[in-house]
Motif scaffolding. Sequence first.
Motif, PDB file in Angstrom:
ATOM      1  N   ALA A   1       0.824  -1.212   0.000  1.00  8.82           N
ATOM      2  CA  ALA A   1       0.000   0.000   0.000  1.00  8.82           C
ATOM      3  C   ALA A   1       0.856   1.260   0.000  1.00  8.82           C
ATOM      4  O   ALA A   1       0.453   2.302  -0.527  1.00  8.82           O
ATOM      5  CB  ALA A   1      -0.935  -0.004   1.211  1.00  8.82           C
ATOM      6  N   ALA A   2       2.058   1.194   0.570  1.00  2.65           N
ATOM      7  CA  ALA A   2       2.966   2.333   0.595  1.00  2.65           C
ATOM      8  C   ALA A   2       3.823   2.420  -0.659  1.00  2.65           C
ATOM      9  O   ALA A   2       4.692   3.296  -0.757  1.00  2.65           O
ATOM     10  CB  ALA A   2       3.861   2.246   1.832  1.00  2.65           C
ATOM     11  N   GLY A   3       3.605   1.495  -1.607  1.00  5.05           N
ATOM     12  CA  GLY A   3       4.344   1.529  -2.849  1.00  5.05           C
ATOM     13  C   GLY A   3       5.670   0.802  -2.817  1.00  5.05           C
ATOM     14  O   GLY A   3       6.533   1.046  -3.678  1.00  5.05           O
ATOM     15  N   ILE A   4       5.854  -0.086  -1.839  1.00  2.36           N
ATOM     16  CA  ILE A   4       7.125  -0.804  -1.687  1.00  2.36           C
ATOM     17  C   ILE A   4       6.908  -2.281  -1.998  1.00  2.36           C
ATOM     18  O   ILE A   4       6.015  -2.909  -1.442  1.00  2.36           O
ATOM     19  CB  ILE A   4       7.675  -0.655  -0.259  1.00  2.36           C
ATOM     20  N   GLY A   5       7.742  -2.845  -2.857  1.00  2.00           N
ATOM     21  CA  GLY A   5       7.719  -4.286  -3.089  1.00  2.00           C
ATOM     22  C   GLY A   5       6.933  -4.748  -4.279  1.00  2.00           C
ATOM     23  O   GLY A   5       7.260  -5.777  -4.878  1.00  2.00           O
ATOM     24  N   GLY A   6       5.859  -4.067  -4.629  1.00  2.38           N
ATOM     25  CA  GLY A   6       5.073  -4.443  -5.787  1.00  2.38           C
ATOM     26  C   GLY A   6       4.498  -5.851  -5.687  1.00  2.38           C
ATOM     27  O   GLY A   6       3.945  -6.261  -4.658  1.00  2.38           O
ATOM     28  N   ALA A   7       4.676  -6.614  -6.763  1.00  3.55           N
ATOM     29  CA  ALA A   7       4.114  -7.970  -6.834  1.00  3.55           C
ATOM     30  C   ALA A   7       4.702  -8.890  -5.778  1.00  3.55           C
ATOM     31  O   ALA A   7       4.004  -9.759  -5.244  1.00  3.55           O
ATOM     32  CB  ALA A   7       4.338  -8.549  -8.225  1.00  3.55           C
ATOM     33  N   VAL A   8       5.970  -8.700  -5.450  1.00  2.00           N
ATOM     34  CA  VAL A   8       6.602  -9.566  -4.454  1.00  2.00           C
ATOM     35  C   VAL A   8       5.974  -9.353  -3.080  1.00  2.00           C
ATOM     36  O   VAL A   8       5.746 -10.310  -2.333  1.00  2.00           O
ATOM     37  CB  VAL A   8       8.122  -9.307  -4.411  1.00  2.00           C
ATOM     38  N   ALA A   9       5.687  -8.102  -2.732  1.00  2.00           N
ATOM     39  CA  ALA A   9       5.054  -7.816  -1.437  1.00  2.00           C
ATOM     40  C   ALA A   9       3.686  -8.480  -1.357  1.00  2.00           C
ATOM     41  O   ALA A   9       3.318  -9.060  -0.328  1.00  2.00           O
ATOM     42  CB  ALA A   9       4.931  -6.313  -1.231  1.00  2.00           C
ATOM     43  N   ILE A  10       2.922  -8.416  -2.454  1.00  2.00           N
ATOM     44  CA  ILE A  10       1.608  -9.061  -2.462  1.00  2.00           C
ATOM     45  C   ILE A  10       1.759 -10.574  -2.362  1.00  2.00           C
ATOM     46  O   ILE A  10       1.012 -11.246  -1.632  1.00  2.00           O
ATOM     47  CB  ILE A  10       0.832  -8.679  -3.735  1.00  2.00           C
ATOM     48  N   ALA A  11       2.728 -11.128  -3.065  1.00  2.00           N
ATOM     49  CA  ALA A  11       2.949 -12.583  -3.027  1.00  2.00           C
ATOM     50  C   ALA A  11       3.332 -13.035  -1.622  1.00  2.00           C
ATOM     51  O   ALA A  11       2.857 -14.069  -1.139  1.00  2.00           O
ATOM     52  CB  ALA A  11       4.036 -12.963  -4.030  1.00  2.00           C
ATOM     53  N   ILE A  12       4.186 -12.258  -0.957  1.00  2.00           N
ATOM     54  CA  ILE A  12       4.568 -12.601   0.423  1.00  2.00           C
ATOM     55  C   ILE A  12       3.353 -12.523   1.338  1.00  2.00           C
ATOM     56  O   ILE A  12       3.120 -13.401   2.174  1.00  2.00           O
ATOM     57  CB  ILE A  12       5.683 -11.665   0.913  1.00  2.00           C
ATOM     58  N   GLY A  13       2.564 -11.457   1.166  1.00  2.00           N
ATOM     59  CA  GLY A  13       1.374 -11.319   1.988  1.00  2.00           C
ATOM     60  C   GLY A  13       0.378 -12.441   1.770  1.00  2.00           C
ATOM     61  O   GLY A  13      -0.186 -12.988   2.726  1.00  2.00           O
ATOM     62  N   ASN A  14       0.162 -12.820   0.512  1.00  2.00           N
ATOM     63  CA  ASN A  14      -0.782 -13.904   0.215  1.00  2.00           C
ATOM     64  C   ASN A  14      -0.328 -15.235   0.804  1.00  2.00           C
ATOM     65  O   ASN A  14      -1.113 -15.969   1.416  1.00  2.00           O
ATOM     66  CB  ASN A  14      -0.954 -14.033  -1.291  1.00  2.00           C
ATOM     67  N   SER A  15       0.944 -15.560   0.600  1.00  3.01           N
ATOM     68  CA  SER A  15       1.432 -16.852   1.102  1.00  3.01           C
ATOM     69  C   SER A  15       1.459 -16.868   2.628  1.00  3.01           C
ATOM     70  O   SER A  15       1.137 -17.886   3.254  1.00  3.01           O
ATOM     71  CB  SER A  15       2.817 -17.152   0.539  1.00  3.01           C
ATOM     72  N   ALA A  16       1.834 -15.736   3.259  1.00  2.00           N
ATOM     73  CA  ALA A  16       1.820 -15.681   4.721  1.00  2.00           C
ATOM     74  C   ALA A  16       0.401 -15.789   5.254  1.00  2.00           C
ATOM     75  O   ALA A  16       0.160 -16.390   6.314  1.00  2.00           O
ATOM     76  CB  ALA A  16       2.474 -14.388   5.206  1.00  2.00           C
ATOM     77  N   PHE A  17      -0.550 -15.219   4.516  1.00  5.81           N
ATOM     78  CA  PHE A  17      -1.946 -15.311   4.939  1.00  5.81           C
ATOM     79  C   PHE A  17      -2.423 -16.762   4.886  1.00  5.81           C
ATOM     80  O   PHE A  17      -3.140 -17.226   5.776  1.00  5.81           O
ATOM     81  CB  PHE A  17      -2.798 -14.433   4.028  1.00  5.81           C
ATOM     82  N   VAL A  18      -2.022 -17.496   3.859  1.00  7.37           N
ATOM     83  CA  VAL A  18      -2.377 -18.908   3.775  1.00  7.37           C
ATOM     84  C   VAL A  18      -1.748 -19.690   4.931  1.00  7.37           C
ATOM     85  O   VAL A  18      -2.367 -20.601   5.504  1.00  7.37           O
ATOM     86  CB  VAL A  18      -1.928 -19.494   2.417  1.00  7.37           C
ATOM     87  N   LEU A  19      -0.520 -19.334   5.299  1.00  7.44           N
ATOM     88  CA  LEU A  19       0.167 -20.050   6.369  1.00  7.44           C
ATOM     89  C   LEU A  19      -0.474 -19.822   7.741  1.00  7.44           C
ATOM     90  O   LEU A  19      -0.285 -20.632   8.649  1.00  7.44           O
ATOM     91  CB  LEU A  19       1.640 -19.636   6.415  1.00  7.44           C
ATOM     92  N   THR A  20      -1.208 -18.731   7.902  1.00  7.10           N
ATOM     93  CA  THR A  20      -1.816 -18.445   9.207  1.00  7.10           C
ATOM     94  C   THR A  20      -2.817 -19.531   9.620  1.00  7.10           C
ATOM     95  O   THR A  20      -2.641 -20.178  10.664  1.00  7.10           O
ATOM     96  CB  THR A  20      -2.470 -17.056   9.194  1.00  7.10           C
ATOM     97  N   PRO A  21      -3.893 -19.775   8.853  1.00  6.79           N
ATOM     98  CA  PRO A  21      -4.785 -20.890   9.255  1.00  6.79           C
ATOM     99  C   PRO A  21      -4.121 -22.254   9.106  1.00  6.79           C
ATOM    100  O   PRO A  21      -4.499 -23.198   9.800  1.00  6.79           O
ATOM    101  CB  PRO A  21      -5.984 -20.741   8.307  1.00  6.79           C
ATOM    102  N   ALA A  22      -3.117 -22.348   8.218  1.00 10.75           N
ATOM    103  CA  ALA A  22      -2.438 -23.631   8.039  1.00 10.75           C
ATOM    104  C   ALA A  22      -1.699 -24.038   9.313  1.00 10.75           C
ATOM    105  O   ALA A  22      -1.774 -25.198   9.749  1.00 10.75           O
ATOM    106  CB  ALA A  22      -1.460 -23.554   6.867  1.00 10.75           C
ATOM    107  N   PHE A  23      -0.994 -23.105   9.941  1.00 15.47           N
ATOM    108  CA  PHE A  23      -0.275 -23.439  11.166  1.00 15.47           C
ATOM    109  C   PHE A  23      -1.221 -23.622  12.343  1.00 15.47           C
ATOM    110  O   PHE A  23      -0.912 -24.369  13.276  1.00 15.47           O
ATOM    111  CB  PHE A  23       0.776 -22.368  11.476  1.00 15.47           C
ATOM    112  N   ILE A  24      -2.362 -22.957  12.318  1.00 15.35           N
ATOM    113  CA  ILE A  24      -3.365 -23.237  13.351  1.00 15.35           C
ATOM    114  C   ILE A  24      -3.856 -24.676  13.208  1.00 15.35           C
ATOM    115  O   ILE A  24      -4.027 -25.399  14.198  1.00 15.35           O
ATOM    116  CB  ILE A  24      -4.535 -22.241  13.257  1.00 15.35           C
ATOM    117  N   TRP A  25      -4.064 -25.104  11.978  1.00 18.26           N
ATOM    118  CA  TRP A  25      -4.460 -26.495  11.724  1.00 18.26           C
ATOM    119  C   TRP A  25      -3.385 -27.461  12.210  1.00 18.26           C
ATOM    120  O   TRP A  25      -3.684 -28.448  12.893  1.00 18.26           O
ATOM    121  CB  TRP A  25      -4.718 -26.679  10.232  1.00 18.26           C
ATOM    122  N   LEU A  26      -2.122 -27.173  11.892  1.00 19.76           N
ATOM    123  CA  LEU A  26      -1.034 -28.037  12.353  1.00 19.76           C
ATOM    124  C   LEU A  26      -0.956 -28.046  13.882  1.00 19.76           C
ATOM    125  O   LEU A  26      -0.708 -29.084  14.495  1.00 19.76           O
ATOM    126  CB  LEU A  26       0.298 -27.565  11.764  1.00 19.76           C
TER     127      LEU A  26
END
Length: 395
Positions: free
Chosen positions: A57-82
């Motif tokens: 949102a601050a204009g830093i990282g572009g597609a990589v920042a979104i990719a990191i955010g998306n994958s980290a978001f997936v890992l959140t419920p995934a680690f709760i499941w684990l």
Amino acid sequence: MNLDLFSVTVMTALVAFVATGIFVVETLRRRDAGAGRLWAVAYLCGTATTFAYISWAAGIGGAVAIAIGNSAFVLTPAFIWLGNRRFNDRPIGWSSVIVGVLAVFTFVAAVIRVPVEGSWGGWVVMAANVVVFFLAGGWEATRRPMGRIGNAHLLSAVLFAGAAFYGARLAAFVLDGPEGTFFVTWFGSISANIATVVLTMVAVVVTSILRANKSATQRYEWLGENGVAADGIMLGRTYRDALRDMTERAGWRRELVSVIIVHVDGLDEMAAAFGSDAADELAARWRRSVRRHAPASAFVGEDGDSTLAVCGVATTAADARRQGAAIYRGCIDDLADNPTGLLPVVGIGVGLTETVGYDPTVLMNAAREAAMRASRSLEASVLFGGLEEARSHLT
């Protein structure tokens, strides 16, 4: 009051950071193992998600920042499941592989699609994975033995609510598009951030309570089924019923019944000094050792967090002493071989019906007092309890 996306994202990040910080600090302070660690990683992933989106949102990282955010978001419920699977003492090997594969797939999908579709590129893949892991975590929280704990029902409700929200959001996205009026009004980024704040706060509270309910010694009770713990030792209530029946029947025939109490000192101190992993290993090894070295005709049950009781028929007082000495030597030998190198103090107390009578309460009290004396004694490892000790314990 109008809320802009950046302000709501910062608010979400602040809530996630504070909640995660409290949970992680408590995890480190407890030297927690198993489920607590995995839940802590889940909350750290949630914090990483919000910071990644703030960077974008601050204009830093572009597609990589979104990719990191998306994958980290997936890992959140995934680690709760684990964490839920580990809480239920189920293997997480293949589950971890699935989590890793889907997280990488989410990252790659965002990196490929964001330059083509904009900031929503790869979002469908992320949302689908999030729904899957929310459902898996909620289902695992309903399974026994975790499902027998009342607070676990609240955790499953939170996870199912998260799955319902993101499932509906995914459907609205596919049908209406990211710019559609319905999607923006009800399932836009601001609504998602508010839902995330609510779910995070409830989840942190519930998992903190669940973690507190599972200690090195208490965990065997909630793992029990039909009055017997997962490691084959009777739960306290089952043992007391069996002891009452045995003493009643032995009293009719005037047979000699012995109760051998095995008490260990130092588990709590070792957990505080060396972590719950070391205390867990010692507690499990001690319980297995008592069960292994007790007479085959006796039954073994719990009598508190640091005490096990062995009840059986003995031919003489000397026979009862030999049984207690065999259990003591077996425990010392087994505990001495543990990889941590820690050795708690073991005390053995014996209560005999020929000394204190056939009242199961008096019999247990006499053995408990003798075990406490034995754990503090330098001269003897096995001591007999008398009637006076039993009565003083009652008063």
